[in-house]
Design an enzyme around this catalytic site. Structure first.
Site, PDB file in Angstrom:
ATOM      1  CB  CYS A  91      48.668  27.579  44.822  1.00 47.89           C
ATOM      2  SG  CYS A  91      49.625  28.937  44.182  1.00 47.89           S
ATOM      3  CG  HIS A 133      45.615  31.833  47.322  1.00 49.54           C
ATOM      4  ND1 HIS A 133      45.839  30.556  47.778  1.00 49.54           N
ATOM      5  CD2 HIS A 133      46.375  31.960  46.202  1.00 49.54           C
ATOM      6  CE1 HIS A 133      46.698  29.943  46.967  1.00 49.54           C
ATOM      7  NE2 HIS A 133      47.038  30.776  45.988  1.00 49.54           N
ATOM      8  CD  GLU A 134      45.395  34.262  43.241  1.00 48.17           C
ATOM      9  OE1 GLU A 134      46.570  34.498  42.904  1.00 48.17           O
ATOM     10  OE2 GLU A 134      44.903  33.120  43.232  1.00 48.17           O
ATOM     11  CG  HIS A 137      50.521  34.361  44.792  1.00 48.43           C
ATOM     12  ND1 HIS A 137      51.526  33.419  44.847  1.00 48.43           N
ATOM     13  CD2 HIS A 137      49.366  33.662  44.666  1.00 48.43           C
ATOM     14  CE1 HIS A 137      50.992  32.204  44.752  1.00 48.43           C
ATOM     15  NE2 HIS A 137      49.687  32.326  44.645  1.00 48.43           N
TER      16      HIS A 137
HETATM   17 ZN    ZN Z   1      48.357  30.792  44.369  1.00 46.49          ZN
END
Ligand code: ZN
Length: 167
Positions: A91, A133-134, A137
């Protein structure tokens, strides 16, 4: 276009949830372009708005080998997911670290384009993992939260060692 500064762990701003995009204007398109430029410069395969201190539900990615297939997801929502597997993740907000994370490797997602048009996509493999994953966030979550017990222990030990070296 401009390269943006990426917030890094443990910045508390990375923990704040992002708000749905409601205005699909020039500024949004510019933010997406800047996110892509910042991502390609790393080089990384995905980046989300909260990582550059903008609390909007927007993410960009490009998992193509030649880095010529940019994708933008505004207000993404997972409709279904399947086939979980263990994936080694990195990341831009956690520089120099990686860890094994359990994620779905198939997802169906609904999102909007930069023009505000709704679309649905089916993603698999790296594309599915990157999107999830994004998307984390956007909810203030980082991959380190998803490490196994042992993985978290290793991560904390590495951070402590880094702190000692810096002191
Ligand atoms: Zn990330």
């Amino acid at each position: 276009m401009a390269r943006l500064q990426v917030l890094t762990y443990p910045d508390p701003r990375l923990r704040e949830p992002s708000l749905p995009v409601e205005v699909f204007d020039e500024a949004l398109a510019e933010l997406a372009a800047d996110l892509l430029e910042t991502m390609y410069a790393e080089p990384a395969i995905g980046l989300s708005a909260p990582q550059v201190d903008v609390r909007s539900r927007l993410l960009v990615m490009d998992v193509s080998e030649r880095k010529n297939r940019p994708e933008v997801f505004v207000n993404p929502e997972v409709l279904s997911s399947a086939r979980p597997g263990w994936i080694e993740e990195r990341c831009m907000s956690v520089p120099g670290r990686s860890g094994l994370v359990r994620r779905a490797t198939e997802v169906r997602v609904r999102a909007s384009t930069l023009e505000g048009e709704s679309f649905e996509r089916r993603l698999s493999g790296l594309a599915a993992v990157c999107l999830l994953h994004e998307l984390d966030h956007l909810d203030g979550r980082l991959f380190v939260d998803r490490l196994s017990w042992l993985g978290r222990l290793r991560f904390r030990a590495a951070l402590a060692m880094q702190a000692r070296r810096a002191a």
